[in-house]
Design a protein around this motif. Structure first.
Motif, PDB file in Angstrom:
ATOM      1  N   ALA A 166      40.429  42.996  46.949  1.00 39.52           N
ATOM      2  CA  ALA A 166      41.321  43.959  46.323  1.00 39.52           C
ATOM      3  C   ALA A 166      42.759  43.745  46.790  1.00 39.52           C
ATOM      4  CB  ALA A 166      40.872  45.374  46.651  1.00 39.52           C
ATOM      5  N   MET A 167      43.720  43.930  45.878  1.00 36.52           N
ATOM      6  CA  MET A 167      45.129  43.790  46.220  1.00 36.52           C
ATOM      7  C   MET A 167      45.691  45.053  46.845  1.00 36.52           C
ATOM      8  SD  MET A 167      46.677  41.734  42.925  1.00 36.52           S
ATOM      9  CE  MET A 167      45.882  42.805  41.700  1.00 36.52           C
ATOM     10  N   HIS A 168      45.108  46.216  46.503  1.00 32.39           N
ATOM     11  CA  HIS A 168      45.650  47.495  46.924  1.00 32.39           C
ATOM     12  C   HIS A 168      44.559  48.329  47.606  1.00 32.39           C
ATOM     13  CE1 HIS A 168      48.861  46.329  44.187  1.00 32.39           C
ATOM     14  NE2 HIS A 168      48.006  46.291  43.198  1.00 32.39           N
ATOM     15  N   ASP A 169      44.956  49.176  48.550  1.00 36.83           N
ATOM     16  CA  ASP A 169      43.994  50.036  49.237  1.00 36.83           C
ATOM     17  C   ASP A 169      43.345  51.040  48.280  1.00 36.83           C
ATOM     18  OD1 ASP A 169      44.557  48.765  51.599  1.00 36.83           O
ATOM     19  OD2 ASP A 169      46.011  50.271  52.272  1.00 36.83           O
ATOM     20  N   ASP A 170      44.074  51.418  47.235  1.00 39.35           N
ATOM     21  CA  ASP A 170      43.563  52.411  46.285  1.00 39.35           C
ATOM     22  C   ASP A 170      43.134  51.779  44.964  1.00 39.35           C
ATOM     23  OD1 ASP A 170      46.077  51.674  45.453  1.00 39.35           O
ATOM     24  OD2 ASP A 170      46.804  53.722  45.092  1.00 39.35           O
ATOM     25  N   GLU A 171      42.754  50.513  45.010  1.00 41.04           N
ATOM     26  CA  GLU A 171      42.432  49.795  43.777  1.00 41.04           C
ATOM     27  C   GLU A 171      41.126  50.287  43.159  1.00 41.04           C
ATOM     28  OE1 GLU A 171      41.975  45.126  42.427  1.00 41.04           O
ATOM     29  OE2 GLU A 171      43.513  45.742  43.869  1.00 41.04           O
ATOM     30  N   LEU A 172      41.135  50.434  41.834  1.00 42.81           N
ATOM     31  CA  LEU A 172      39.968  50.889  41.082  1.00 42.81           C
ATOM     32  C   LEU A 172      39.112  49.706  40.643  1.00 42.81           C
ATOM     33  CD1 LEU A 172      41.793  53.482  38.800  1.00 42.81           C
ATOM     34  CD2 LEU A 172      40.454  53.981  40.855  1.00 42.81           C
ATOM     35  N   HIS A 173      37.812  49.953  40.511  1.00 43.89           N
ATOM     36  CA  HIS A 173      36.908  48.915  40.030  1.00 43.89           C
ATOM     37  C   HIS A 173      36.847  48.939  38.510  1.00 43.89           C
ATOM     38  CE1 HIS A 173      33.464  46.302  39.585  1.00 43.89           C
ATOM     39  NE2 HIS A 173      32.893  47.227  38.819  1.00 43.89           N
ATOM     40  N   ILE A 174      37.084  47.795  37.901  1.00 42.27           N
ATOM     41  CA  ILE A 174      36.922  47.660  36.450  1.00 42.27           C
ATOM     42  C   ILE A 174      36.535  46.214  36.171  1.00 42.27           C
ATOM     43  CG2 ILE A 174      39.439  47.369  36.200  1.00 42.27           C
ATOM     44  CD1 ILE A 174      37.120  48.876  33.521  1.00 42.27           C
ATOM     45  N   ASP A 175      35.285  45.994  35.779  1.00 39.20           N
ATOM     46  CA  ASP A 175      34.835  44.639  35.478  1.00 39.20           C
ATOM     47  C   ASP A 175      34.623  44.501  33.977  1.00 39.20           C
ATOM     48  OD1 ASP A 175      32.392  45.898  34.932  1.00 39.20           O
ATOM     49  OD2 ASP A 175      31.522  45.321  36.859  1.00 39.20           O
ATOM     50  N   GLU A 176      34.221  43.305  33.551  1.00 38.34           N
ATOM     51  CA  GLU A 176      34.078  43.033  32.121  1.00 38.34           C
ATOM     52  C   GLU A 176      33.020  43.919  31.468  1.00 38.34           C
ATOM     53  OE1 GLU A 176      33.055  39.137  29.441  1.00 38.34           O
ATOM     54  OE2 GLU A 176      34.437  38.915  31.126  1.00 38.34           O
ATOM     55  N   GLN A 177      31.931  44.172  32.176  1.00 40.84           N
ATOM     56  CA  GLN A 177      30.869  45.001  31.605  1.00 40.84           C
ATOM     57  C   GLN A 177      31.343  46.435  31.388  1.00 40.84           C
ATOM     58  OE1 GLN A 177      27.332  45.191  33.996  1.00 40.84           O
ATOM     59  NE2 GLN A 177      26.169  46.356  32.490  1.00 40.84           N
ATOM     60  N   LEU A 178      32.050  46.987  32.363  1.00 47.96           N
ATOM     61  CA  LEU A 178      32.544  48.359  32.235  1.00 47.96           C
ATOM     62  C   LEU A 178      33.619  48.447  31.154  1.00 47.96           C
ATOM     63  CD1 LEU A 178      32.749  51.281  33.100  1.00 47.96           C
ATOM     64  CD2 LEU A 178      34.186  50.556  35.038  1.00 47.96           C
ATOM     65  N   ALA A 179      34.518  47.478  31.131  1.00 49.27           N
ATOM     66  CA  ALA A 179      35.560  47.484  30.099  1.00 49.27           C
ATOM     67  C   ALA A 179      34.941  47.420  28.709  1.00 49.27           C
ATOM     68  CB  ALA A 179      36.506  46.301  30.316  1.00 49.27           C
ATOM     69  N   ARG A 180      33.943  46.574  28.542  1.00 46.73           N
ATOM     70  CA  ARG A 180      33.280  46.447  27.237  1.00 46.73           C
ATOM     71  C   ARG A 180      32.636  47.770  26.819  1.00 46.73           C
ATOM     72  NH1 ARG A 180      31.272  42.243  24.100  1.00 46.73           N
ATOM     73  NH2 ARG A 180      29.532  42.840  22.772  1.00 46.73           N
ATOM     74  N   ARG A 181      31.965  48.450  27.752  1.00 40.88           N
ATOM     75  CA  ARG A 181      31.338  49.736  27.437  1.00 40.88           C
ATOM     76  C   ARG A 181      32.371  50.758  26.976  1.00 40.88           C
ATOM     77  NH1 ARG A 181      27.711  52.152  32.016  1.00 40.88           N
ATOM     78  NH2 ARG A 181      27.155  53.570  30.277  1.00 40.88           N
ATOM     79  N   LEU A 182      33.481  50.824  27.683  1.00 35.47           N
ATOM     80  CA  LEU A 182      34.530  51.779  27.324  1.00 35.47           C
ATOM     81  C   LEU A 182      35.113  51.467  25.949  1.00 35.47           C
ATOM     82  CD1 LEU A 182      36.270  52.016  30.796  1.00 35.47           C
ATOM     83  CD2 LEU A 182      35.399  53.980  29.507  1.00 35.47           C
ATOM     84  N   ILE A 183      35.387  50.204  25.699  1.00 37.45           N
ATOM     85  CA  ILE A 183      36.008  49.816  24.427  1.00 37.45           C
ATOM     86  C   ILE A 183      35.054  50.080  23.257  1.00 37.45           C
ATOM     87  CG2 ILE A 183      36.893  47.859  23.097  1.00 37.45           C
ATOM     88  CD1 ILE A 183      37.765  46.695  25.906  1.00 37.45           C
ATOM     89  N   ILE A 184      33.812  49.657  23.383  1.00 39.16           N
ATOM     90  CA  ILE A 184      32.854  49.841  22.289  1.00 39.16           C
ATOM     91  C   ILE A 184      32.553  51.317  22.055  1.00 39.16           C
ATOM     92  CG2 ILE A 184      30.455  49.435  21.606  1.00 39.16           C
ATOM     93  CD1 ILE A 184      30.652  46.701  22.882  1.00 39.16           C
TER      94      ILE A 184
END
Length: 318
Positions: free
Chosen positions: A2-20
């Motif tokens: 992670a680049m930041h201490d408060d960085e959020l997790h967002i991977d391809e599977q989660l992004a796809r679920r949200l978009i669809i």
């Protein structure tokens, strides 16, 4: 990592679920995460013409929604003046499936991301940067002024951050020389009224083909600021000779030019140490920019000792 201490997790599977889930009309498109040096958003390409951008750092969802709406308005305004293609906002997504923030859909702009060195010797690219900066400066501020305390306002506001950077850069950079240079930079007066600026003309926000500029990304920061702010592009991407071309064509006076170097310096100092392990591309950009500033013939003598600087300080509005 992670680049930041408060960085959020967002991977391809989660992004796809949200978009669809929220935009089913794109469910048959190909989804893939883009590998970039970006530090603010995780970016996913949707088919050939769209991108989804998910904020990486934790924030209040209501505040983020307002910020994304503000950025969308700035992007639309930028598109009216930008001489090359720039993304357009398409839709605003909602939190879901454990991802806590709103997110955006934008149009995809074709081109290759610029680098600190690839077009450093290109006169045509330097001219394109001139055209870009000149076009953005010509936009109407509509009576607005710089709002905030970051890059583009008062150089003194960065003193505390610079102190952090100097401390963290001990052993990585020639800190004594850099401290001395910042002491001179911070004393430069503001000599021009606010103008519209992109605000972050780093290589990662510019797209090129061959040696021509073809696209400008991340236009959400288009707003009034110190007009020297967009001169950072010269220090991030051009060699000595091409910087001189850009300076001449924009008719930059000494103090305006040095303030552009100061904003590039302020930005670069934070990149080297902060992203040393998590984003080597951004860290290298910072090192490259600082090297150009330290080695630039026009900055080899103390700024404060120059007649033009003394006169400008005497008549400046800071």
């Amino acid at each position: 990592m992670a680049m930041h201490d408060d960085e959020l997790h967002i991977d391809e599977q989660l992004a796809r679920r949200l978009i669809i889930d929220q935009f089913p009309e794109w469910r048959l498109e190909r989804f893939r995460r883009m590998t970039t040096d970006g530090t603010v958003n995780a970016i996913f390409r949707i088919g050939a013409d769209l991108t989804a951008r998910f904020p990486l750092r934790s924030a209040n969802p209501t505040d983020m929604r307002a910020e994304l709406a503000r950025e969308a308005a700035a992007m639309r305004e930028l598109s009216e003046y930008c001489p090359v293609a720039t993304p357009s906002p398409v839709a605003l997504g909602d939190p879901g499936f454990g991802y806590p923030l709103p997110w955006t859909l934008q149009t995809w702009i074709h081109g290759t991301v610029a680098t600190p060195h690839h077009l450093a010797h290109s006169e045509m690219f330097a001219h394109d940067l001139v055209d870009l900066i000149r076009s953005l400066r010509a936009a109407d501020t509509k009576g607005r002024h710089f709002a905030g305390s970051g890059r583009g306002g008062d150089l003194h506001d960065s003193d505390a951050w610079m102190e952090v950077c100097f401390r963290e850069s001990d052993g990585l950079l020639p800190v004594n020389r850099l401290r001395a240079l910042w002491a001179e930079f911070r004393s430069l007066p503001k000599v021009a009224s606010d103008a519209m600026t992109h605000g972050d003309l780093i290589p990662g926000n510019l797209l090129v083909e061959d040696d021509r500029l073809v696209g400008v990304l991340d236009g959400g920061g288009f707003a009034p600021a110190d007009p020297s702010l967009d001169l950072v592009a010269a220090w991030h991407m051009l060699d000595d000779e091409r910087r001189s071309v850009l300076r001449s064509e924009l008719a930059c006076g000494d103090v305006e030019w040095w303030r552009g170097a100061a904003w590039a310096f302020q930005q670069a100092m934070g990149l080297v140490w902060y992203y040393r392990e998590t984003n080597p591309g951004m860290s290298t950009l910072g090192q490259t920019t600082l090297t150009r500033i330290l080695n630039d013939p026009a900055l080899s003598a103390p700024i404060s000792a120059r007649p033009g600087a003394r006169q400008s300080v005497a008549h400046g509005d800071d």
